[in-house]
Write an enzyme that holds these catalytic residues in place. Structure first.
Site, PDB file in Angstrom:
ATOM      1  N   THR A   1     -14.687 -15.846  23.435  1.00  0.00           N
ATOM      2  CA  THR A   1     -13.383 -16.040  24.045  1.00  0.00           C
ATOM      3  C   THR A   1     -12.324 -15.250  23.277  1.00  0.00           C
ATOM      4  O   THR A   1     -12.652 -14.429  22.412  1.00  0.00           O
ATOM      5  CB  THR A   1     -13.078 -17.557  24.203  1.00  0.00           C
ATOM      6  OG1 THR A   1     -11.883 -17.703  24.967  1.00  0.00           O
ATOM      7  CG2 THR A   1     -12.937 -18.269  22.870  1.00  0.00           C
TER       8      THR A   1
ATOM      9  N   LYS B   1     -13.308 -10.595  23.479  1.00  0.00           N
ATOM     10  CA  LYS B   1     -14.154 -10.186  24.611  1.00  0.00           C
ATOM     11  C   LYS B   1     -14.341  -8.665  24.696  1.00  0.00           C
ATOM     12  O   LYS B   1     -15.402  -8.197  25.089  1.00  0.00           O
ATOM     13  CB  LYS B   1     -13.571 -10.697  25.932  1.00  0.00           C
ATOM     14  CG  LYS B   1     -13.643 -12.216  26.084  1.00  0.00           C
ATOM     15  CD  LYS B   1     -13.160 -12.637  27.467  1.00  0.00           C
ATOM     16  CE  LYS B   1     -13.034 -14.139  27.569  1.00  0.00           C
ATOM     17  NZ  LYS B   1     -12.632 -14.578  28.924  1.00  0.00           N
TER      18      LYS B   1
ATOM     19  N   GLU C   1     -23.616  -4.966  35.248  1.00  0.00           N
ATOM     20  CA  GLU C   1     -22.633  -4.207  36.031  1.00  0.00           C
ATOM     21  C   GLU C   1     -21.263  -4.861  35.957  1.00  0.00           C
ATOM     22  O   GLU C   1     -20.238  -4.211  35.809  1.00  0.00           O
ATOM     23  CB  GLU C   1     -23.061  -4.128  37.502  1.00  0.00           C
ATOM     24  CG  GLU C   1     -24.014  -2.992  37.811  1.00  0.00           C
ATOM     25  CD  GLU C   1     -23.585  -1.651  37.221  1.00  0.00           C
ATOM     26  OE1 GLU C   1     -22.462  -1.218  37.500  1.00  0.00           O
ATOM     27  OE2 GLU C   1     -24.392  -1.046  36.478  1.00  0.00           O
TER      28      GLU C   1
ATOM     29  N   ASP D   1     -16.905 -14.646  34.076  1.00  0.00           N
ATOM     30  CA  ASP D   1     -15.603 -15.175  34.513  1.00  0.00           C
ATOM     31  C   ASP D   1     -15.397 -15.001  36.017  1.00  0.00           C
ATOM     32  O   ASP D   1     -14.939 -15.909  36.707  1.00  0.00           O
ATOM     33  CB  ASP D   1     -14.455 -14.475  33.774  1.00  0.00           C
ATOM     34  CG  ASP D   1     -14.368 -14.912  32.318  1.00  0.00           C
ATOM     35  OD1 ASP D   1     -14.736 -16.061  32.015  1.00  0.00           O
ATOM     36  OD2 ASP D   1     -13.923 -14.097  31.482  1.00  0.00           O
TER      37      ASP D   1
ATOM     38  N   GLY E   1      -0.957  -9.854  38.821  1.00  0.00           N
ATOM     39  CA  GLY E   1      -1.355  -9.582  37.439  1.00  0.00           C
ATOM     40  C   GLY E   1      -2.318  -8.416  37.399  1.00  0.00           C
ATOM     41  O   GLY E   1      -3.090  -8.208  38.353  1.00  0.00           O
TER      42      GLY E   1
ATOM     43  N   GLY F   1      -6.498  -8.210  31.723  1.00  0.00           N
ATOM     44  CA  GLY F   1      -7.931  -8.427  31.595  1.00  0.00           C
ATOM     45  C   GLY F   1      -8.459  -9.454  32.584  1.00  0.00           C
ATOM     46  O   GLY F   1      -9.585  -9.329  33.079  1.00  0.00           O
TER      47      GLY F   1
HETATM   48  P1  ATR Z   1      -4.930 -11.296  30.517  1.00  0.00           P
HETATM   49  O1  ATR Z   1      -6.068 -10.740  29.736  1.00  0.00           O
HETATM   50  O2  ATR Z   1      -4.840 -12.808  30.495  1.00  0.00           O
HETATM   51  O3  ATR Z   1      -4.868 -10.778  31.911  1.00  0.00           O
HETATM   52  P2  ATR Z   1      -2.853  -9.498  29.655  1.00  0.00           P
HETATM   53  O4  ATR Z   1      -3.785  -8.365  29.649  1.00  0.00           O
HETATM   54  O5  ATR Z   1      -1.872  -9.665  28.562  1.00  0.00           O
HETATM   55  O6  ATR Z   1      -3.616 -10.876  29.716  1.00  0.00           O
HETATM   56  O7  ATR Z   1      -2.066  -9.479  31.062  1.00  0.00           O
HETATM   57  C1  ATR Z   1      -1.082 -10.396  31.379  1.00  0.00           C
HETATM   58  C2  ATR Z   1      -0.646 -10.171  32.804  1.00  0.00           C
HETATM   59  O8  ATR Z   1       0.368 -11.143  33.126  1.00  0.00           O
HETATM   60  C3  ATR Z   1      -0.027  -8.828  33.073  1.00  0.00           C
HETATM   61  O9  ATR Z   1      -0.302  -8.455  34.410  1.00  0.00           O
HETATM   62  C4  ATR Z   1       1.463  -9.106  32.882  1.00  0.00           C
HETATM   63  O10 ATR Z   1       2.308  -8.209  33.558  1.00  0.00           O
HETATM   64  P3  ATR Z   1       2.706  -6.800  32.864  1.00  0.00           P
HETATM   65  O11 ATR Z   1       1.507  -5.906  32.972  1.00  0.00           O
HETATM   66  O12 ATR Z   1       3.851  -6.313  33.642  1.00  0.00           O
HETATM   67  O13 ATR Z   1       3.061  -7.138  31.435  1.00  0.00           O
HETATM   68  C5  ATR Z   1       1.553 -10.455  33.521  1.00  0.00           C
HETATM   69  N1  ATR Z   1       2.704 -11.244  33.086  1.00  0.00           N
HETATM   70  C6  ATR Z   1       2.868 -11.882  31.915  1.00  0.00           C
HETATM   71  N2  ATR Z   1       4.034 -12.558  31.893  1.00  0.00           N
HETATM   72  C7  ATR Z   1       4.618 -12.349  33.108  1.00  0.00           C
HETATM   73  C8  ATR Z   1       5.830 -12.782  33.712  1.00  0.00           C
HETATM   74  N3  ATR Z   1       6.677 -13.568  33.061  1.00  0.00           N
HETATM   75  N4  ATR Z   1       6.109 -12.378  34.967  1.00  0.00           N
HETATM   76  C9  ATR Z   1       5.245 -11.575  35.633  1.00  0.00           C
HETATM   77  N5  ATR Z   1       4.073 -11.130  35.119  1.00  0.00           N
HETATM   78  C10 ATR Z   1       3.762 -11.516  33.873  1.00  0.00           C
END
Ligand code: ATR
Length: 262
Positions: free
Chosen positions: A62, A66, A78, A102, A126, A129
């Site tokens: 985790t 990862k 894959e 996941d 989003g 990852g």
């Molecule tokens: P994870 O591995 O959990 O996906 P990450 O790679 O840090 O974590 O990605 C977080 C995602 O949440 C991203 O898509 C981020 O948007 P940005 O690429 O613009 O940073 C999004 N995110 C985080 N906080 C946010 C917020 N307050 N409003 C909108 N999108 C948010």
């Protein structure tokens, strides 16, 4: 000796994997022990090598390891290749194998809700990852169109450019978070916004039939807005259990029924 399993992360105290795997073991009659392992931030590889050298059978990985796990594997599935992240490890013929369960966990959770995936159009909010990890299994499950919305549009575009080749049977596209619109069967929140308590705005121009929040146990403005539309919603506990079941079945050759653990 009982089969040894573990989950490795930093922090690890919050992990619910041991209780889940012990519940699956009880249900299926598998004799195992599943423990938490805290690895120092610079000590992930040493931690997993030690575990397998001592006869450990399988490990979940985790946050934040990862991607490191992905880089260390000799053999990758894959879906792990598409995710560029590994949450499930085991040794076979002296080689370190990696998979990512996941996305299948999400697919199984959605199916347990009886929401249709076949031939659907899905919006994922989003582009981190969490999104990368679920696209391949969603398309394998029959999703035909995936629109990725992100605050930083360029990141969504990069993800589509990276992944389109891996899922030629589906159409991937992007939309800005400030321009959300269109009709979707399911909207999935894969941002970390609810974890940081931030609000996402779902405008009226965005229409959807079901809403899935990948996070769980936190107040989510995304879910509140979806519930106000009186459509079916769910948060990510099913996905958590689903990914654990998929790992369990890889290691033990028997797949418990997700519905027994929700
Ligand atoms: P994870 O591995 O959990 O996906 P990450 O790679 O840090 O974590 O990605 C977080 C995602 O949440 C991203 O898509 C981020 O948007 P940005 O690429 O613009 O940073 C999004 N995110 C985080 N906080 C946010 C917020 N307050 N409003 C909108 N999108 C948010």
């Amino acid at each position: 000796m009982r089969k040894q399993f573990a989950v490795v992360g930093n922090p690890i105290e919050q992990s619910r994997s041991p209780e889940l795997h012990h519940a699956f073991a009880e249900k299926t009659g598998v004799d195992l022990v599943y423990r938490k392992r805290l690895a120092p931030l610079d000590g992930f590889e040493a931690n997993i090598r030690e575990f397998f050298a001592e006869g450990g059978v399988g490990m979940n990985v985790t946050v934040p390891f990862k991607e490191q796990a992905f880089a260390l594997c000799d053999v990758l599935s894959e879906r792990a290749k598409t995710a560029k992240a590994v949450n499930t490890l085991w040794m076979q013929d002296g080689q370190l194998h990696g998979d990512n369960t996941d996305g299948q966990g999400l697919v199984d959770a959605i199916r347990a809700l009886n929401w249709n995936l076949d031939n659907t159009k899905i919006l994922i909010i989003g582009a981190g990852g969490a999104t990368r990890g679920v696209i391949y299994p969603l398309v394998q499950a029959g999703v035909k169109k995936v629109v990725i919305a992100n605050r930083t549009l360029a990141r969504a575009e990069q993800l589509v450019a990276d992944l389109q080749q891996a899922v030629p049977q589906a159409e991937l596209s992007t939309i800005g978070l400030d321009a959300l619109a269109g009709e979707f069967d399911i909207v999935i929140n894969a941002t970390s916004a609810s974890l940081s308590g931030d609000a996402l705005i779902l405008p009226d121009a965005l229409q959807f039939q079901h809403a899935y929040e990948m996070a769980y146990g936190k107040p989510s403005s995304f879910l509140e807005q979806a519930k106000a539309r009186q459509i079916p919603t769910s948060e990510g506990f099913g996905m958590l259990v689903g990914q654990a079941i998929e790992s369990f079945s890889i290691w033990n050759g028997v797949k418990p029924d997700l519905k027994d653990f929700l």
